[in-house]
Design a protein around this motif. Structure first.
Motif, PDB file in Angstrom:
ATOM      1  N   LEU A   1       0.829  -1.208   0.000  1.00  0.00           N
ATOM      2  CA  LEU A   1       0.000   0.000   0.000  1.00  0.00           C
ATOM      3  C   LEU A   1       0.863   1.257   0.000  1.00  0.00           C
ATOM      4  CD1 LEU A   1      -2.850   1.208   0.198  1.00  0.00           C
ATOM      5  CD2 LEU A   1      -2.607   1.096   2.669  1.00  0.00           C
ATOM      6  N   LEU A   2       1.922   1.264   0.796  1.00  0.00           N
ATOM      7  CA  LEU A   2       2.804   2.432   0.815  1.00  0.00           C
ATOM      8  C   LEU A   2       3.529   2.623  -0.512  1.00  0.00           C
ATOM      9  CD1 LEU A   2       4.440   2.404   4.364  1.00  0.00           C
ATOM     10  CD2 LEU A   2       2.712   3.954   3.465  1.00  0.00           C
ATOM     11  N   VAL A   3       3.935   1.526  -1.144  1.00  0.00           N
ATOM     12  CA  VAL A   3       4.659   1.620  -2.413  1.00  0.00           C
ATOM     13  C   VAL A   3       3.751   2.159  -3.513  1.00  0.00           C
ATOM     14  CG1 VAL A   3       5.735   0.233  -4.224  1.00  0.00           C
ATOM     15  CG2 VAL A   3       6.383  -0.122  -1.850  1.00  0.00           C
ATOM     16  N   THR A   4       2.495   1.758  -3.495  1.00  0.00           N
ATOM     17  CA  THR A   4       1.580   2.165  -4.566  1.00  0.00           C
ATOM     18  C   THR A   4       0.739   3.381  -4.193  1.00  0.00           C
ATOM     19  OG1 THR A   4      -0.084   0.606  -3.783  1.00  0.00           O
ATOM     20  CG2 THR A   4       1.426  -0.170  -5.498  1.00  0.00           C
ATOM     21  N   LEU A   5       1.082   4.062  -3.133  1.00  0.00           N
ATOM     22  CA  LEU A   5       0.296   5.217  -2.708  1.00  0.00           C
ATOM     23  C   LEU A   5       0.370   6.368  -3.723  1.00  0.00           C
ATOM     24  CD1 LEU A   5      -1.499   6.102  -0.414  1.00  0.00           C
ATOM     25  CD2 LEU A   5       0.481   7.100   0.697  1.00  0.00           C
ATOM     26  N   GLY A   6       1.539   6.626  -4.276  1.00  0.00           N
ATOM     27  CA  GLY A   6       1.689   7.681  -5.286  1.00  0.00           C
ATOM     28  C   GLY A   6       0.848   7.434  -6.523  1.00  0.00           C
TER      29      GLY A   6
ATOM     30  N   LEU B   1      -2.360   9.628  -8.024  1.00  0.00           N
ATOM     31  CA  LEU B   1      -2.423  10.101  -9.415  1.00  0.00           C
ATOM     32  C   LEU B   1      -3.632   9.521 -10.151  1.00  0.00           C
ATOM     33  CD1 LEU B   1       1.310  10.107 -10.509  1.00  0.00           C
ATOM     34  CD2 LEU B   1      -0.177  12.050 -10.063  1.00  0.00           C
ATOM     35  N   LEU B   2      -3.976   8.282  -9.865  1.00  0.00           N
ATOM     36  CA  LEU B   2      -5.161   7.701 -10.477  1.00  0.00           C
ATOM     37  C   LEU B   2      -6.418   8.439 -10.022  1.00  0.00           C
ATOM     38  CD1 LEU B   2      -6.310   5.380 -12.235  1.00  0.00           C
ATOM     39  CD2 LEU B   2      -6.568   4.088 -10.124  1.00  0.00           C
ATOM     40  N   GLY B   3      -6.487   8.775  -8.750  1.00  0.00           N
ATOM     41  CA  GLY B   3      -7.630   9.536  -8.243  1.00  0.00           C
ATOM     42  C   GLY B   3      -7.727  10.908  -8.875  1.00  0.00           C
ATOM     43  N   VAL B   4      -6.581  11.579  -9.029  1.00  0.00           N
ATOM     44  CA  VAL B   4      -6.580  12.897  -9.667  1.00  0.00           C
ATOM     45  C   VAL B   4      -6.998  12.770 -11.132  1.00  0.00           C
ATOM     46  CG1 VAL B   4      -5.071  14.787 -10.418  1.00  0.00           C
ATOM     47  CG2 VAL B   4      -4.894  13.910  -8.090  1.00  0.00           C
ATOM     48  N   GLY B   5      -6.522  11.724 -11.800  1.00  0.00           N
ATOM     49  CA  GLY B   5      -6.905  11.513 -13.200  1.00  0.00           C
ATOM     50  C   GLY B   5      -8.382  11.260 -13.363  1.00  0.00           C
ATOM     51  N   VAL B   6      -8.943  10.460 -12.470  1.00  0.00           N
ATOM     52  CA  VAL B   6     -10.384  10.191 -12.537  1.00  0.00           C
ATOM     53  C   VAL B   6     -11.171  11.466 -12.249  1.00  0.00           C
ATOM     54  CG1 VAL B   6     -12.258   8.923 -11.411  1.00  0.00           C
ATOM     55  CG2 VAL B   6     -10.169   7.735 -12.055  1.00  0.00           C
ATOM     56  N   LEU B   7     -10.694  12.272 -11.302  1.00  0.00           N
ATOM     57  CA  LEU B   7     -11.349  13.545 -11.002  1.00  0.00           C
ATOM     58  C   LEU B   7     -11.300  14.476 -12.216  1.00  0.00           C
ATOM     59  CD1 LEU B   7     -12.697  15.342  -8.817  1.00  0.00           C
ATOM     60  CD2 LEU B   7     -10.412  16.200  -8.328  1.00  0.00           C
ATOM     61  N   LEU B   8     -10.159  14.539 -12.882  1.00  0.00           N
ATOM     62  CA  LEU B   8     -10.054  15.374 -14.078  1.00  0.00           C
ATOM     63  C   LEU B   8     -10.947  14.855 -15.213  1.00  0.00           C
ATOM     64  CD1 LEU B   8      -6.244  16.209 -14.171  1.00  0.00           C
ATOM     65  CD2 LEU B   8      -8.138  17.756 -13.679  1.00  0.00           C
ATOM     66  N   LEU B   9     -11.046  13.534 -15.335  1.00  0.00           N
ATOM     67  CA  LEU B   9     -11.969  12.986 -16.337  1.00  0.00           C
ATOM     68  C   LEU B   9     -13.409  13.375 -16.029  1.00  0.00           C
ATOM     69  CD1 LEU B   9     -10.659   9.401 -17.143  1.00  0.00           C
ATOM     70  CD2 LEU B   9     -10.900  11.320 -18.705  1.00  0.00           C
ATOM     71  N   TYR B  10     -13.760  13.413 -14.758  1.00  0.00           N
ATOM     72  CA  TYR B  10     -15.112  13.846 -14.382  1.00  0.00           C
ATOM     73  C   TYR B  10     -15.334  15.308 -14.765  1.00  0.00           C
ATOM     74  CZ  TYR B  10     -19.078  15.171 -11.503  1.00  0.00           C
ATOM     75  OH  TYR B  10     -20.274  15.660 -11.072  1.00  0.00           O
TER      76      TYR B  10
ATOM     77  N   GLY C   1     -10.211  14.417 -23.245  1.00  0.00           N
ATOM     78  CA  GLY C   1     -10.533  13.305 -22.353  1.00  0.00           C
ATOM     79  C   GLY C   1      -9.803  12.037 -22.725  1.00  0.00           C
ATOM     80  N   LEU C   2      -9.713  11.740 -24.022  1.00  0.00           N
ATOM     81  CA  LEU C   2      -8.989  10.548 -24.461  1.00  0.00           C
ATOM     82  C   LEU C   2      -7.492  10.669 -24.193  1.00  0.00           C
ATOM     83  CD1 LEU C   2     -10.840   9.667 -27.780  1.00  0.00           C
ATOM     84  CD2 LEU C   2     -10.936   8.455 -25.592  1.00  0.00           C
ATOM     85  N   LEU C   3      -6.934  11.866 -24.398  1.00  0.00           N
ATOM     86  CA  LEU C   3      -5.517  12.078 -24.073  1.00  0.00           C
ATOM     87  C   LEU C   3      -5.265  11.883 -22.578  1.00  0.00           C
ATOM     88  CD1 LEU C   3      -4.584  15.149 -26.297  1.00  0.00           C
ATOM     89  CD2 LEU C   3      -3.736  12.818 -26.495  1.00  0.00           C
ATOM     90  N   LEU C   4      -6.131  12.432 -21.758  1.00  0.00           N
ATOM     91  CA  LEU C   4      -5.982  12.275 -20.318  1.00  0.00           C
ATOM     92  C   LEU C   4      -6.151  10.815 -19.913  1.00  0.00           C
ATOM     93  CD1 LEU C   4      -5.669  13.836 -17.596  1.00  0.00           C
ATOM     94  CD2 LEU C   4      -8.142  13.666 -17.438  1.00  0.00           C
TER      95      LEU C   4
ATOM     96  N   VAL D   1      -4.619   7.994 -16.544  1.00  0.00           N
ATOM     97  CA  VAL D   1      -5.397   6.926 -15.921  1.00  0.00           C
ATOM     98  C   VAL D   1      -4.865   5.549 -16.304  1.00  0.00           C
ATOM     99  CG1 VAL D   1      -7.693   5.929 -15.731  1.00  0.00           C
ATOM    100  CG2 VAL D   1      -7.418   8.399 -15.753  1.00  0.00           C
ATOM    101  N   LEU D   2      -4.653   5.291 -17.560  1.00  0.00           N
ATOM    102  CA  LEU D   2      -4.201   3.963 -17.974  1.00  0.00           C
ATOM    103  C   LEU D   2      -2.747   3.691 -17.584  1.00  0.00           C
ATOM    104  CD1 LEU D   2      -5.929   3.497 -21.433  1.00  0.00           C
ATOM    105  CD2 LEU D   2      -6.603   2.610 -19.211  1.00  0.00           C
ATOM    106  N   SER D   3      -1.931   4.735 -17.459  1.00  0.00           N
ATOM    107  CA  SER D   3      -0.548   4.503 -17.039  1.00  0.00           C
ATOM    108  C   SER D   3      -0.451   4.188 -15.555  1.00  0.00           C
ATOM    109  CB  SER D   3       0.319   5.722 -17.370  1.00  0.00           C
ATOM    110  OG  SER D   3      -0.092   6.829 -16.597  1.00  0.00           O
ATOM    111  N   ASN D   4      -1.458   4.536 -14.774  1.00  0.00           N
ATOM    112  CA  ASN D   4      -1.466   4.238 -13.345  1.00  0.00           C
ATOM    113  C   ASN D   4      -2.418   3.102 -13.008  1.00  0.00           C
ATOM    114  OD1 ASN D   4       0.397   6.157 -12.464  1.00  0.00           O
ATOM    115  ND2 ASN D   4      -1.139   7.754 -12.713  1.00  0.00           N
TER     116      ASN D   4
END
Length: 118
Positions: free
Chosen positions: A17-22, A26-35, A57-60, A65-68
């Protein structure tokens, strides 16, 4: 032995969990930006504006999102840590076949009634 395995499993889940926290953040921020992009897409009145928001949206989606997507491992580790902690707490209530006294009067009544009927 069971508590030792729970501790080791919890420790491994916590480290993952600590290793994948970053990437999870970023995934959460990406999903928020997609919204936000979706809301702007819905507000847009022109066809060119809608096409522009779809392209953004497709670029984002492809970059952030897909890279994380490996952040899903972090969510699985968080769930595993939750399960370990809940089993650890449940394990505290049951002590190697001993009766644990509870403050619940109905539980005590049922136990005493069963003793009287023997």
């Amino acid at each position: 032995m069971k508590r030792c395995m729970l501790f080791v499993g919890g420790l491994i889940a916590f480290i993952v969990l600590l290793v994948t926290l970053g990437p999870m953040i970023l995934l959460g921020v990406g999903v928020l930006l997609l919204y936000v992009i979706f809301k702007q897409f819905m507000k847009s009145g022109s066809t060119a504006g809608k096409i522009g928001w779809v392209i953004v949206g497709l670029l984002l989606l492809s970059t952030v999102v897909l890279s994380n997507i490996h952040a899903v491992i972090g969510f699985v580790a968080a769930y595993a840590l939750y399960v370990v902690i809940s089993k650890w707490r449940n394990n505290d209530h049951v002590l190697e076949g001993k009766i644990v006294e509870e403050d619940d009067p109905f539980t005590n009544f049922e136990r005493q009634w069963a003793e009287l009927n023997k």
